[in-house]
Write a protein that holds these residues in place. Structure first.
Motif, PDB file in Angstrom:
ATOM      1  N   UNK A   1      -4.925  13.821   1.083  1.00 57.77           N
ATOM      2  CA  UNK A   1      -3.933  12.765   0.885  1.00 57.77           C
ATOM      3  C   UNK A   1      -4.504  11.773  -0.120  1.00 57.77           C
ATOM      4  N   UNK A   2      -3.659  10.911  -0.647  1.00 61.04           N
ATOM      5  CA  UNK A   2      -4.136   9.858  -1.549  1.00 61.04           C
ATOM      6  C   UNK A   2      -3.497   8.543  -1.154  1.00 61.04           C
ATOM      7  N   UNK A   3      -4.208   7.450  -1.396  1.00 60.00           N
ATOM      8  CA  UNK A   3      -3.694   6.128  -1.035  1.00 60.00           C
ATOM      9  C   UNK A   3      -3.864   5.134  -2.177  1.00 60.00           C
ATOM     10  N   UNK A   4      -3.072   4.091  -2.118  1.00 63.61           N
ATOM     11  CA  UNK A   4      -3.319   2.859  -2.865  1.00 63.61           C
ATOM     12  C   UNK A   4      -3.309   1.726  -1.849  1.00 63.61           C
ATOM     13  N   UNK A   5      -3.905   0.605  -2.202  1.00 63.02           N
ATOM     14  CA  UNK A   5      -3.934  -0.522  -1.273  1.00 63.02           C
ATOM     15  C   UNK A   5      -4.932  -0.302  -0.159  1.00 63.02           C
TER      16      UNK A   5
ATOM     17  N   UNK B   1     -16.043   3.586  11.138  1.00 63.43           N
ATOM     18  CA  UNK B   1     -16.121   3.068  12.501  1.00 63.43           C
ATOM     19  C   UNK B   1     -16.619   4.119  13.482  1.00 63.43           C
ATOM     20  N   UNK B   2     -16.293   5.383  13.223  1.00 59.71           N
ATOM     21  CA  UNK B   2     -16.656   6.438  14.172  1.00 59.71           C
ATOM     22  C   UNK B   2     -16.740   7.763  13.431  1.00 59.71           C
ATOM     23  N   UNK B   3     -17.738   8.579  13.765  1.00 56.71           N
ATOM     24  CA  UNK B   3     -17.867   9.898  13.152  1.00 56.71           C
ATOM     25  C   UNK B   3     -18.780   9.872  11.943  1.00 56.71           C
ATOM     26  N   UNK B   4     -18.423  10.612  10.915  1.00 53.08           N
ATOM     27  CA  UNK B   4     -19.220  10.680   9.682  1.00 53.08           C
ATOM     28  C   UNK B   4     -18.298  11.014   8.520  1.00 53.08           C
ATOM     29  N   UNK B   5     -18.558  10.408   7.367  1.00 52.61           N
ATOM     30  CA  UNK B   5     -17.798  10.716   6.157  1.00 52.61           C
ATOM     31  C   UNK B   5     -18.766  10.863   4.988  1.00 52.61           C
ATOM     32  N   UNK B   6     -18.328  11.658   4.030  1.00 47.07           N
ATOM     33  CA  UNK B   6     -19.092  11.811   2.791  1.00 47.07           C
ATOM     34  C   UNK B   6     -18.287  11.197   1.659  1.00 47.07           C
ATOM     35  N   UNK B   7     -18.920  10.279   0.934  1.00 46.59           N
ATOM     36  CA  UNK B   7     -18.289   9.583  -0.170  1.00 46.59           C
ATOM     37  C   UNK B   7     -18.731  10.224  -1.480  1.00 46.59           C
TER      38      UNK B   7
ATOM     39  N   UNK C   1     -10.796  16.915   5.956  1.00 47.61           N
ATOM     40  CA  UNK C   1      -9.746  15.968   5.586  1.00 47.61           C
ATOM     41  C   UNK C   1     -10.291  15.115   4.452  1.00 47.61           C
ATOM     42  N   UNK C   2      -9.552  15.034   3.355  1.00 40.31           N
ATOM     43  CA  UNK C   2     -10.016  14.271   2.184  1.00 40.31           C
ATOM     44  C   UNK C   2      -8.982  13.206   1.811  1.00 40.31           C
ATOM     45  N   UNK C   3      -9.503  12.019   1.503  1.00 37.32           N
ATOM     46  CA  UNK C   3      -8.658  10.911   1.048  1.00 37.32           C
ATOM     47  C   UNK C   3      -9.107  10.528  -0.352  1.00 37.32           C
ATOM     48  N   UNK C   4      -8.155  10.457  -1.260  1.00 34.63           N
ATOM     49  CA  UNK C   4      -8.427  10.017  -2.626  1.00 34.63           C
ATOM     50  C   UNK C   4      -7.953   8.583  -2.772  1.00 34.63           C
ATOM     51  N   UNK C   5      -8.853   7.701  -3.183  1.00 33.38           N
ATOM     52  CA  UNK C   5      -8.521   6.286  -3.400  1.00 33.38           C
ATOM     53  C   UNK C   5      -9.101   5.866  -4.731  1.00 33.38           C
ATOM     54  N   UNK C   6      -8.305   5.913  -5.775  1.00 34.13           N
ATOM     55  CA  UNK C   6      -8.814   5.617  -7.100  1.00 34.13           C
ATOM     56  C   UNK C   6      -9.865   6.637  -7.494  1.00 34.13           C
TER      57      UNK C   6
ATOM     58  N   UNK D   1       0.842  -1.198   0.000  1.00 33.85           N
ATOM     59  CA  UNK D   1       0.000   0.000   0.000  1.00 33.85           C
ATOM     60  C   UNK D   1       0.877   1.247   0.000  1.00 33.85           C
ATOM     61  N   UNK D   2       0.259   2.400  -0.233  1.00 34.77           N
ATOM     62  CA  UNK D   2       1.008   3.653  -0.188  1.00 34.77           C
ATOM     63  C   UNK D   2       0.090   4.785   0.238  1.00 34.77           C
ATOM     64  N   UNK D   3       0.694   5.833   0.802  1.00 34.28           N
ATOM     65  CA  UNK D   3      -0.030   7.055   1.120  1.00 34.28           C
ATOM     66  C   UNK D   3       0.865   8.226   0.731  1.00 34.28           C
ATOM     67  N   UNK D   4       0.296   9.193  -0.005  1.00 31.61           N
ATOM     68  CA  UNK D   4       1.010  10.395  -0.430  1.00 31.61           C
ATOM     69  C   UNK D   4       0.365  11.594   0.242  1.00 31.61           C
ATOM     70  N   UNK D   5       1.180  12.476   0.815  1.00 33.86           N
ATOM     71  CA  UNK D   5       0.655  13.549   1.650  1.00 33.86           C
ATOM     72  C   UNK D   5       1.636  14.728   1.638  1.00 33.86           C
ATOM     73  N   UNK D   6       1.158  15.947   1.934  1.00 35.16           N
ATOM     74  CA  UNK D   6       2.055  17.101   2.006  1.00 35.16           C
ATOM     75  C   UNK D   6       2.758  17.159   3.365  1.00 35.16           C
ATOM     76  N   UNK D   7       3.886  17.820   3.407  1.00 32.33           N
ATOM     77  CA  UNK D   7       4.611  17.979   4.667  1.00 32.33           C
ATOM     78  C   UNK D   7       3.970  19.045   5.555  1.00 32.33           C
ATOM     79  N   UNK D   8       3.038  19.806   5.003  1.00 31.14           N
ATOM     80  CA  UNK D   8       2.282  20.792   5.791  1.00 31.14           C
ATOM     81  C   UNK D   8       0.935  20.999   5.113  1.00 31.14           C
ATOM     82  N   UNK D   9      -0.141  21.014   5.902  1.00 29.21           N
ATOM     83  CA  UNK D   9      -1.483  21.255   5.368  1.00 29.21           C
ATOM     84  C   UNK D   9      -1.768  22.758   5.481  1.00 29.21           C
ATOM     85  N   UNK D  10      -1.473  23.492   4.409  1.00 26.60           N
ATOM     86  CA  UNK D  10      -1.553  24.956   4.461  1.00 26.60           C
ATOM     87  C   UNK D  10      -2.819  25.517   3.832  1.00 26.60           C
TER      88      UNK D  10
END
Length: 388
Positions: free
Chosen positions: A222-226, A272-278, A240-245, A207-216
């Motif tokens: 961020x984006x992930x594979x796996x 598992x906890x909270x709320x997310x929008x897909x 907070x947003x995650x891009x997966x494909x 798997x992988x995760x790509x992210x900035x060194x500072x959230x400005x």
């Protein structure tokens, strides 16, 4: 006090939440306990809660005890005591380390019998392995790097902590230079990361995760594979947003798991906890805890209720856990974790598997459990052959 401690440790172990130290403590007590009466009471209580249908498998204690003791190889094997203790311990160890594997066609538990496998060598389980690629292209092998500051990106120091995790620490003031880092795990690897905003990421094998060194900016992206599990730090007004494909997941502060392996037919986000929008393919869905969004290859987006959360995050908790999983689904997990290639000699066996076992087991031990569902294997180097 001791009784409560033992019950606590056993419950933690059954749930797959036991730390190495807790597992070691439990193993040492089973080995050296002088109060057989107390141990009998606790084991009887455990048996009453987890009693399977049918007779207890024979010889379970000898075969699976190593899984319980894997937290500390210096703990000696359990000495033989009274018959009730050996039997109860066998049930405890079997449940904790190997689970129960069922042949869904027969609808009966498969008796655990000694199995002679045509395996030439054991393949060890995966562990903390990852490489970090910095914004300037520098590559750092995290598993072979020492603890402490590894590099500096902008105003952030990259620190490998004593527990083996990676974290980012503020190193200066002024305008922050934003660079992008990528952490990648190989097959047979996993790693934990604390992002610059304090959010925590568990990265599964391959798997992988790509992210900035500072959230400005106005959002954190961020984006992930796996596959990855996130515990997002809350920042009001800064989603907070995650891009997966083709799937995008937006949160304000929550715990969720994303499985986006390319070999899987569906990209899955489980809350598992909270709320997310897909958001995917022009469609949107708002998830509640216990729900899972699945994005099919044709672009359709579906939401499932009452998902088995323990199964979804079992990998994060050091377990394989299956619920009516078919052979290819089980083999894909073994491929990623043990870094092997699965080859089928004939047609793919039509089997369904259910149960749980530790990911710390050598591959040969896992295969012995799977073989009890009438499947045979052999190892040729790192090729795992599913035999006819």
């Amino acid at each position: 006090m001791l009784r409560e401690r033992l019950l606590y440790l056993m419950e933690r172990y059954f749930k797959g939440a036991c730390t190495d130290e807790e597992r070691k403590e439990l193993a040492q007590y089973i080995h050296a306990a002088q109060d057989d009466g107390l141990l009998k009471e606790v084991l009887d209580s455990t048996w009453g809660r987890f009693q399977p249908e049918g007779p207890m498998p024979a010889g379970a204690a000898d075969r699976v005890q190593a899984a319980l003791l894997s937290a500390d190889s210096k703990v000696a094997p359990m000495r033989r005591r009274k018959p009730w203790l050996a039997a109860a311990a066998a049930v405890l160890l079997l449940l904790a380390a190997g689970g129960f594997w069922f042949n869904r066609e027969k609808k009966q538990p498969i008796a655990q019998q000694p199995v002679q496998l045509p395996l030439v060598a054991s393949v060890l389980p995966g562990g903390n392995k990852a490489v970090l690629t910095l914004g300037d292209g520098t590559v750092i092998a995290l598993d072979s790097s020492g603890n402490g500051v590894l590099a500096q990106q902008g105003n952030m120091k990259i620190v490998k902590q004593a527990n083996g995790q990676l974290a980012y620490e503020q190193a200066g003031q002024g305008q922050e230079e934003v660079l992008f880092n990528t952490m990648r795990t190989p097959r047979g690897g996993e790693y934990r990361l604390t992002l610059p905003d304090g959010s925590r990421v568990w990265l599964n094998a391959a798997s992988s995760v790509t992210y900035p060194t500072a959230f400005t900016g106005e959002s954190r992206e961020v984006s992930i594979t796996g596959e990855a599990y996130f515990e997002v730090a809350k920042q009001a007004g800064k989603p907070f947003r995650v891009k997966a494909g083709a799937m995008s997941v937006e949160v304000l502060g929550t715990h969720f798991n994303i499985n986006a392996y390319t070999e899987e037919k569906t990209v899955k986000t489980t809350l598992l906890e909270g709320a997310v929008k897909i958001a995917a393919s022009g469609k949107e869905a708002l998830l509640k805890p216990g729900q899972q969004a699945g994005l099919q290859g044709n672009g359709s987006l579906n939401v499932k209720d009452n998902v088995n959360l323990d199964e979804v995050v079992a990998w994060k908790n050091g377990l394989f856990q299956f619920n009516d999983a078919d052979m290819p689904a089980v083999m894909r997990q073994l491929e990623n974790w043990y870094d092997v290639k699965v080859i089928y000699e004939g047609e793919v066996p039509e089997r369904s598997f259910g149960g749980a076992m530790q990911r710390s087991l050598p591959l040969t031990d896992v295969l012995k459990i799977l073989e009890e569902n009438n499947v045979k294997f052999r190892l040729e180097g790192r090729n795992l052959i599913v035999m006819k």
